[in-house]
Design a protein around this motif. Structure first.
Motif, PDB file in Angstrom:
ATOM      1  N   ARG A  41     -18.766   3.932  -0.239  1.00 44.77           N
ATOM      2  CA  ARG A  41     -20.179   3.957   0.156  1.00 44.77           C
ATOM      3  C   ARG A  41     -20.386   4.567   1.536  1.00 44.77           C
ATOM      4  NH1 ARG A  41     -21.979  -2.075  -1.843  1.00 44.77           N
ATOM      5  NH2 ARG A  41     -22.002  -1.584  -4.056  1.00 44.77           N
ATOM      6  N   HIS A  42     -19.349   4.544   2.360  1.00 48.18           N
ATOM      7  CA  HIS A  42     -19.466   5.059   3.727  1.00 48.18           C
ATOM      8  C   HIS A  42     -18.704   6.371   3.931  1.00 48.18           C
ATOM      9  CE1 HIS A  42     -20.773   0.895   4.316  1.00 48.18           C
ATOM     10  NE2 HIS A  42     -21.491   1.404   5.308  1.00 48.18           N
ATOM     11  N   ASP A  43     -18.291   7.016   2.832  1.00 46.95           N
ATOM     12  CA  ASP A  43     -17.582   8.308   2.879  1.00 46.95           C
ATOM     13  C   ASP A  43     -16.383   8.280   3.823  1.00 46.95           C
ATOM     14  OD1 ASP A  43     -19.215   9.627   1.032  1.00 46.95           O
ATOM     15  OD2 ASP A  43     -20.708  10.069   2.573  1.00 46.95           O
ATOM     16  N   GLU A  44     -15.581   7.259   3.710  1.00 48.86           N
ATOM     17  CA  GLU A  44     -14.389   7.124   4.550  1.00 48.86           C
ATOM     18  C   GLU A  44     -13.137   7.275   3.685  1.00 48.86           C
ATOM     19  OE1 GLU A  44     -16.250   4.152   7.918  1.00 48.86           O
ATOM     20  OE2 GLU A  44     -15.385   3.253   6.134  1.00 48.86           O
ATOM     21  N   ALA A  45     -12.874   8.529   3.269  1.00 50.61           N
ATOM     22  CA  ALA A  45     -11.805   8.824   2.309  1.00 50.61           C
ATOM     23  C   ALA A  45     -10.433   8.384   2.818  1.00 50.61           C
ATOM     24  CB  ALA A  45     -11.796  10.305   1.984  1.00 50.61           C
ATOM     25  N   LYS A  46     -10.183   8.547   4.100  1.00 50.72           N
ATOM     26  CA  LYS A  46      -8.886   8.177   4.660  1.00 50.72           C
ATOM     27  C   LYS A  46      -8.599   6.690   4.425  1.00 50.72           C
ATOM     28  CE  LYS A  46      -8.265   7.798   9.244  1.00 50.72           C
ATOM     29  NZ  LYS A  46      -8.132   8.234  10.640  1.00 50.72           N
ATOM     30  N   PHE A  47      -9.611   5.878   4.553  1.00 53.78           N
ATOM     31  CA  PHE A  47      -9.435   4.441   4.391  1.00 53.78           C
ATOM     32  C   PHE A  47      -9.386   4.029   2.928  1.00 53.78           C
ATOM     33  CE2 PHE A  47     -11.023   5.151   8.611  1.00 53.78           C
ATOM     34  CZ  PHE A  47     -10.058   4.485   9.350  1.00 53.78           C
ATOM     35  N   ILE A  48     -10.014   4.821   2.071  1.00 51.50           N
ATOM     36  CA  ILE A  48      -9.915   4.568   0.635  1.00 51.50           C
ATOM     37  C   ILE A  48      -8.455   4.724   0.205  1.00 51.50           C
ATOM     38  CG2 ILE A  48     -10.543   5.430  -1.652  1.00 51.50           C
ATOM     39  CD1 ILE A  48     -13.267   6.264  -0.351  1.00 51.50           C
ATOM     40  N   ALA A  49      -7.836   5.796   0.651  1.00 49.46           N
ATOM     41  CA  ALA A  49      -6.434   6.036   0.302  1.00 49.46           C
ATOM     42  C   ALA A  49      -5.544   4.906   0.821  1.00 49.46           C
ATOM     43  CB  ALA A  49      -5.980   7.376   0.863  1.00 49.46           C
ATOM     44  N   LEU A  50      -5.779   4.469   2.034  1.00 48.08           N
ATOM     45  CA  LEU A  50      -4.994   3.378   2.614  1.00 48.08           C
ATOM     46  C   LEU A  50      -5.183   2.087   1.823  1.00 48.08           C
ATOM     47  CD1 LEU A  50      -3.101   2.625   4.930  1.00 48.08           C
ATOM     48  CD2 LEU A  50      -5.122   2.105   6.303  1.00 48.08           C
ATOM     49  N   ASN A  51      -6.425   1.780   1.456  1.00 45.21           N
ATOM     50  CA  ASN A  51      -6.697   0.582   0.661  1.00 45.21           C
ATOM     51  C   ASN A  51      -6.021   0.656  -0.705  1.00 45.21           C
ATOM     52  OD1 ASN A  51     -10.013   0.431   2.027  1.00 45.21           O
ATOM     53  ND2 ASN A  51      -8.254  -0.790   2.626  1.00 45.21           N
ATOM     54  N   LEU A  52      -5.968   1.845  -1.290  1.00 49.82           N
ATOM     55  CA  LEU A  52      -5.289   2.000  -2.582  1.00 49.82           C
ATOM     56  C   LEU A  52      -3.783   1.774  -2.448  1.00 49.82           C
ATOM     57  CD1 LEU A  52      -7.265   5.003  -4.105  1.00 49.82           C
ATOM     58  CD2 LEU A  52      -7.319   2.602  -4.847  1.00 49.82           C
ATOM     59  N   VAL A  53      -3.219   2.168  -1.318  1.00 53.19           N
ATOM     60  CA  VAL A  53      -1.793   1.893  -1.071  1.00 53.19           C
ATOM     61  C   VAL A  53      -1.573   0.383  -0.970  1.00 53.19           C
ATOM     62  CG1 VAL A  53       0.096   2.127   0.602  1.00 53.19           C
ATOM     63  CG2 VAL A  53      -1.290   4.123  -0.015  1.00 53.19           C
ATOM     64  N   TYR A  54      -2.421  -0.295  -0.186  1.00 55.51           N
ATOM     65  CA  TYR A  54      -2.306  -1.760  -0.070  1.00 55.51           C
ATOM     66  C   TYR A  54      -2.487  -2.431  -1.433  1.00 55.51           C
ATOM     67  CZ  TYR A  54      -2.914  -1.070   5.000  1.00 55.51           C
ATOM     68  OH  TYR A  54      -2.794  -0.683   6.301  1.00 55.51           O
ATOM     69  N   LEU A  55      -3.416  -1.934  -2.215  1.00 50.80           N
ATOM     70  CA  LEU A  55      -3.654  -2.466  -3.556  1.00 50.80           C
ATOM     71  C   LEU A  55      -2.395  -2.318  -4.409  1.00 50.80           C
ATOM     72  CD1 LEU A  55      -6.808  -1.923  -5.686  1.00 50.80           C
ATOM     73  CD2 LEU A  55      -4.568  -1.650  -6.690  1.00 50.80           C
ATOM     74  N   CYS A 108      -5.259 -11.887  -5.461  1.00 49.26           N
ATOM     75  CA  CYS A 108      -6.489 -11.965  -4.662  1.00 49.26           C
ATOM     76  C   CYS A 108      -6.592 -10.780  -3.709  1.00 49.26           C
ATOM     77  CB  CYS A 108      -6.537 -13.284  -3.884  1.00 49.26           C
ATOM     78  SG  CYS A 108      -6.763 -14.727  -4.957  1.00 49.26           S
ATOM     79  N   TRP A 109      -5.461 -10.353  -3.165  1.00 48.22           N
ATOM     80  CA  TRP A 109      -5.454  -9.191  -2.267  1.00 48.22           C
ATOM     81  C   TRP A 109      -5.849  -7.929  -3.032  1.00 48.22           C
ATOM     82  CZ3 TRP A 109      -5.507  -8.976   2.826  1.00 48.22           C
ATOM     83  CH2 TRP A 109      -5.340  -7.742   3.438  1.00 48.22           C
ATOM     84  N   VAL A 110      -5.388  -7.800  -4.270  1.00 47.10           N
ATOM     85  CA  VAL A 110      -5.797  -6.666  -5.110  1.00 47.10           C
ATOM     86  C   VAL A 110      -7.314  -6.652  -5.240  1.00 47.10           C
ATOM     87  CG1 VAL A 110      -5.788  -5.764  -7.481  1.00 47.10           C
ATOM     88  CG2 VAL A 110      -3.634  -6.436  -6.393  1.00 47.10           C
ATOM     89  N   LEU A 111      -7.906  -7.807  -5.521  1.00 42.04           N
ATOM     90  CA  LEU A 111      -9.363  -7.889  -5.657  1.00 42.04           C
ATOM     91  C   LEU A 111     -10.062  -7.537  -4.342  1.00 42.04           C
ATOM     92  CD1 LEU A 111      -9.588 -11.144  -7.803  1.00 42.04           C
ATOM     93  CD2 LEU A 111      -9.818  -8.764  -8.580  1.00 42.04           C
ATOM     94  N   LEU A 112      -9.517  -8.011  -3.236  1.00 43.45           N
ATOM     95  CA  LEU A 112     -10.092  -7.692  -1.927  1.00 43.45           C
ATOM     96  C   LEU A 112     -10.035  -6.188  -1.660  1.00 43.45           C
ATOM     97  CD1 LEU A 112     -11.285  -9.008   0.656  1.00 43.45           C
ATOM     98  CD2 LEU A 112      -8.967  -9.011   1.562  1.00 43.45           C
ATOM     99  N   MET A 113      -8.934  -5.554  -2.050  1.00 50.33           N
ATOM    100  CA  MET A 113      -8.796  -4.118  -1.838  1.00 50.33           C
ATOM    101  C   MET A 113      -9.728  -3.315  -2.730  1.00 50.33           C
ATOM    102  SD  MET A 113      -6.882  -3.543   0.715  1.00 50.33           S
ATOM    103  CE  MET A 113      -7.676  -4.985   1.404  1.00 50.33           C
ATOM    104  N   ILE A 114     -10.030  -3.826  -3.917  1.00 52.52           N
ATOM    105  CA  ILE A 114     -11.031  -3.158  -4.763  1.00 52.52           C
ATOM    106  C   ILE A 114     -12.370  -3.164  -4.038  1.00 52.52           C
ATOM    107  CG2 ILE A 114     -12.354  -3.345  -6.913  1.00 52.52           C
ATOM    108  CD1 ILE A 114      -9.710  -4.374  -8.219  1.00 52.52           C
ATOM    109  N   GLY A 115     -12.711  -4.293  -3.460  1.00 55.39           N
ATOM    110  CA  GLY A 115     -13.943  -4.369  -2.672  1.00 55.39           C
ATOM    111  C   GLY A 115     -13.916  -3.445  -1.471  1.00 55.39           C
ATOM    112  N   ALA A 116     -12.766  -3.342  -0.818  1.00 49.62           N
ATOM    113  CA  ALA A 116     -12.640  -2.446   0.340  1.00 49.62           C
ATOM    114  C   ALA A 116     -12.807  -0.987  -0.073  1.00 49.62           C
ATOM    115  CB  ALA A 116     -11.290  -2.663   1.015  1.00 49.62           C
ATOM    116  N   VAL A 117     -12.225  -0.618  -1.205  1.00 43.89           N
ATOM    117  CA  VAL A 117     -12.364   0.759  -1.703  1.00 43.89           C
ATOM    118  C   VAL A 117     -13.833   1.066  -1.969  1.00 43.89           C
ATOM    119  CG1 VAL A 117     -11.895   2.254  -3.695  1.00 43.89           C
ATOM    120  CG2 VAL A 117     -10.031   0.982  -2.624  1.00 43.89           C
ATOM    121  N   ILE A 118     -14.517   0.158  -2.631  1.00 49.23           N
ATOM    122  CA  ILE A 118     -15.943   0.370  -2.928  1.00 49.23           C
ATOM    123  C   ILE A 118     -16.737   0.500  -1.628  1.00 49.23           C
ATOM    124  CG2 ILE A 118     -18.008  -0.746  -3.901  1.00 49.23           C
ATOM    125  CD1 ILE A 118     -16.049  -1.959  -6.037  1.00 49.23           C
TER     126      ILE A 118
END
Length: 127
Positions: free
Chosen positions: A95-109, A81-91
């Protein structure tokens, strides 16, 4: 391997607990002004609070079932479920051009995928 899985689950639980408490108790307007919180401008208060509750449940689900020995299969289910939540966070961060947080979400994923895989295959809880 067991120790690595416990550490990974513990780190994810800490992240989920922190995120959940923040989303539940920090006003949406303040969240929107924090670096990486710009996505909350487009979200309703109810949605942000619901995500916070889901994160608190994830924190509990990553640790408590195994510690208490009650339905420990919920640990890998929670990790999935956390993997699915992180996919949503990455998306959302895309959408908000926040690359730093995309990378962090991918680590959590990736960490969550490791916990799910580890607890479903090589090191399942027995008992």
């Amino acid at each position: 391997m067991n120790l690595a899985l416990w550490i990974a689950a513990g780190l994810l639980a800490a992240v989920a607990l922190t995120g959940g408490i923040t989303k539940i108790f920090v006003p949406k307007e303040k969240l929107a002004s924090i670096n990486g919180g710009g996505w909350t401008r487009d979200a309703s208060v109810g949605f942000v609070k619901t995500l916070g509750i889901l994160e608190l449940l994830a924190a509990a689900g990553l640790i408590l079932p195994a510690v208490l020995g009650i339905a420990p299969v919920l640990v890998p289910v929670t990790a999935i479920c956390w993997v699915l939540l992180m996919i949503g966070a990455v998306i959302t961060h895309l959408r908000h051009d926040e690359a730093k947080f995309i990378a962090l979400n991918l680590v959590y994923l990736a960490v969550a995928a490791f916990v799910a895989w580890g607890r479903l295959a090589p090191e399942p809880f027995t008992g």
